[in-house]
Design a protein around this motif. Structure first.
Motif, PDB file in Angstrom:
ATOM      1  N   ASN A 188       0.822  -1.225   0.000  1.00  0.00           N
ATOM      2  CA  ASN A 188       0.000   0.000   0.000  1.00  0.00           C
ATOM      3  C   ASN A 188       0.852   1.270   0.000  1.00  0.00           C
ATOM      4  N   ILE A 189       1.857   1.278  -0.832  1.00  0.00           N
ATOM      5  CA  ILE A 189       2.770   2.418  -0.923  1.00  0.00           C
ATOM      6  C   ILE A 189       2.080   3.578  -1.636  1.00  0.00           C
ATOM      7  N   HIS A 233       4.786   5.160 -14.272  1.00  0.00           N
ATOM      8  CA  HIS A 233       4.057   6.424 -14.117  1.00  0.00           C
ATOM      9  C   HIS A 233       3.376   6.830 -15.427  1.00  0.00           C
ATOM     10  N   SER A 234       4.114   6.784 -16.522  1.00  0.00           N
ATOM     11  CA  SER A 234       3.570   7.247 -17.804  1.00  0.00           C
ATOM     12  C   SER A 234       2.479   6.319 -18.331  1.00  0.00           C
ATOM     13  N   PRO A 274      -0.758   2.568  -8.470  1.00  0.00           N
ATOM     14  CA  PRO A 274      -2.053   2.726  -7.790  1.00  0.00           C
ATOM     15  C   PRO A 274      -2.455   4.198  -7.717  1.00  0.00           C
ATOM     16  N   GLU A 275      -3.737   4.458  -7.677  1.00  0.00           N
ATOM     17  CA  GLU A 275      -4.233   5.831  -7.603  1.00  0.00           C
ATOM     18  C   GLU A 275      -3.680   6.523  -6.352  1.00  0.00           C
ATOM     19  N   GLY A 276      -3.165   7.718  -6.557  1.00  0.00           N
ATOM     20  CA  GLY A 276      -2.631   8.495  -5.441  1.00  0.00           C
ATOM     21  C   GLY A 276      -1.174   8.232  -5.131  1.00  0.00           C
ATOM     22  N   CYS A 277      -0.560   7.280  -5.823  1.00  0.00           N
ATOM     23  CA  CYS A 277       0.854   6.975  -5.587  1.00  0.00           C
ATOM     24  C   CYS A 277       1.721   7.927  -6.405  1.00  0.00           C
TER      25      CYS A 277
END
Length: 267
Positions: A154-155, A183-184, A189-192
């Motif tokens: 959960n990073i 990232h691209s 995960p959303e918010g990471c």
């Protein structure tokens, strides 16, 4: 040949003029250092990087045992000071000279001094990710390892090298390529978020705290500056890596900005 009446003056006078400027810069650097250390996360994180530190679950992704102390100690200690929880994912055992098992133990000792328990330290020892300055790691293989670790723990903040890898090491640069890919391609995960450590030129790299004013003036998304006590803690962590302490690393510990300062950018 003896110096003429103006010969010594042409050397001494510039030195005398430069000395007050150097002292002023040193005093200013120390004051800024104390200010940023006192302000903690408020001074360290800006704009899109700002977040409540007690909700940050950070993952430091490194290439070799000793990267966490040699390059990222200000970030690790700065996040810890602000109340964030940090873990380390080291993507090789540092086995270039067949010292992998020794270096794994040194990594755990170093991380303990930086506030990271052994249970939060993971070493990837995979044949496709060899410790070799001439080898660029496969982006897809590396990205799969990193993403699996991010999702399992959960990073919500990843820290790694930028495109320059600080030292230009191919393994360091491979980490940036893998995180840039994740990232691209929107696979994180959303918010990471991903912060990458700024590579600086050789002059700035070795002026220690004199780089503080420069780092404060230049744009960045996060800035971590250690106190004198924290810097000694970072050096103690680096000394845990006994197998790597060649003579030039002692000089590095004294003069490198990365033992005191980390400036980072968001991907």
């Amino acid at each position: 040949m003896a110096a003429g009446p103006w010969g010594w003056g042409s050397v001494v006078l510039p030195l005398l003029l430069a000395l007050p400027l150097a002292l002023l810069l040193l005093v200013g650097a120390r004051r800024l250092r104390r200010r940023y250390a006192a302000d903690g996360a408020r001074a360290s994180l800006r704009g899109r990087a700002a977040a409540r530190a007690n909700g940050v679950r950070a993952l430091l992704v490194t290439a070799h045992p000793d990267d966490e102390a040699m390059f990222f100690a200000p970030t690790v200690l700065g996040l810890g000071r602000a109340g964030a929880r940090a873990a380390v994912l080291c993507c090789s055992a540092g086995n270039y000279y067949n010292q992998g098992e020794i270096r794994k133990k040194e990594l755990e000792q170093s991380c303990f001094l930086l506030g990271i328990p052994a249970s939060d330290v993971t070493v990837v020892d995979h044949r496709d990710l060899p410790d070799n300055p001439a080898v660029e790691w496969d982006t897809q293989v590396l990205a799969a390892f990193v993403l699996k670790h991010i999702e399992a723990n959960n990073i919500n903040l990843v820290v790694t090298f930028d495109a320059g890898g600080v030292s230009g090491h191919a393994n360091h640069i491979s980490l940036y390529a893998a995180l840039r890919y994740l990232h691209s391609e929107r696979k994180l995960p959303e918010g990471c978020r991903v912060l990458v450590l700024e590579s600086v030129n050789l002059f700035r790299k070795y002026i220690s705290i004199l780089d503080v004013p420069i780092s404060c003036l230049l744009p960045r998304d996060a800035l971590f500056i250690l106190t004198e006590e924290e810097t000694e803690r970072a050096r103690s962590a680096m000394r845990c890596h006994h197998s790597q302490l060649l003579w030039f690393r002692h000089i590095y510990m004294l003069f490198s900005r990365y033992m005191v300062i980390n400036s980072l950018r968001l991907l």
